[in-house]
Write an enzyme that holds these catalytic residues in place. Structure first.
Site, mmCIF file in Angstrom:
data_model
loop_
_atom_site.group_PDB
_atom_site.id
_atom_site.type_symbol
_atom_site.label_atom_id
_atom_site.label_comp_id
_atom_site.label_asym_id
_atom_site.label_seq_id
_atom_site.Cartn_x
_atom_site.Cartn_y
_atom_site.Cartn_z
ATOM 1 C CG ASN A 115 -3.635 -2.403 7.052
ATOM 2 O OD1 ASN A 115 -3.311 -2.242 5.755
ATOM 3 N ND2 ASN A 115 -4.559 -3.170 7.387
ATOM 4 C CG HIS A 119 -5.345 -6.327 -0.031
ATOM 5 N ND1 HIS A 119 -6.693 -6.316 0.147
ATOM 6 C CD2 HIS A 119 -5.492 -7.005 -1.130
ATOM 7 C CE1 HIS A 119 -7.305 -7.173 -0.236
ATOM 8 N NE2 HIS A 119 -6.575 -7.790 -1.138
ATOM 9 C CG PHE A 172 -13.687 0.486 6.579
ATOM 10 C CD1 PHE A 172 -13.139 -0.125 5.395
ATOM 11 C CD2 PHE A 172 -14.218 -0.483 7.420
ATOM 12 C CE1 PHE A 172 -13.212 -1.184 4.939
ATOM 13 C CE2 PHE A 172 -14.421 -1.841 6.922
ATOM 14 C CZ PHE A 172 -13.831 -2.222 5.726
ATOM 15 C CE LYS A 195 -4.002 -2.226 2.211
ATOM 16 N NZ LYS A 195 -4.982 -2.220 3.306
#
Length: 141
Positions: free
Chosen positions: A114, A117, A59, A11
């Site tokens: 985070n 993925h 979200f 990401k």
């Protein structure tokens, strides 16, 4: 165990930290071959389409905004039990809950930023791989 393919995305937060090579090394040390990869800057439509399954979740808009904030690395990983191995390497979605030594524990900033993925099931992996590599012939090394 069967040889599987799974989709992985590094990401924007992790790309910005210049840790693509470190993440790739972790894949390879754990028996996952990178059989396709490309860097891409997702458009809003790309991100909304990819994460459409989450459209009704609270979200969703923040996720899309984050995923279009910078380039991402998209790769197809191949190996024995590739989906589980990749998910184990990633760690829990919330980096505060991720085990020490996982990608998210080591590099993620928050549950939103985070780092990575990964597909969660063979069916999901097939759909996600086709989303980013629709006409690409992927060959085993």
């Amino acid at each position: 165990m069967a040889v599987e393919r799974t989709l992985s995305i590094i990401k924007p937060d992790a790309v910005a930290k210049n840790i693509i090579g470190e993440i790739y090394s972790r894949f390879e040390r754990n028996g996952l071959k990178i059989v396709a990869s490309r860097m891409v800057r997702l458009s809003q439509a790309d991100a909304e389409g990819f994460y459409a399954v989450h459209r009704e979740r609270p979200f969703f808009n923040d996720l899309v905004k984050f995923m279009i904030s910078g380039p991402v690395m998209v790769q197809v990983l191949e190996g024995e039990d590739a989906i589980r191995k990749n998910r184990d390497l990633m760690g829990a979605t919330d980096p505060r809950k991720a085990e020490k030594g996982t990608i998210r524990a080591d590099f993620a900033e928050s549950i939103d930023a985070n780092a990575v993925h990964g597909s969660d099931a063979p069916e999901t992996a097939a759909v996600e791989i086709a989303y980013f590599f629709p006409e690409l012939n992927i060959y085993t090394r």
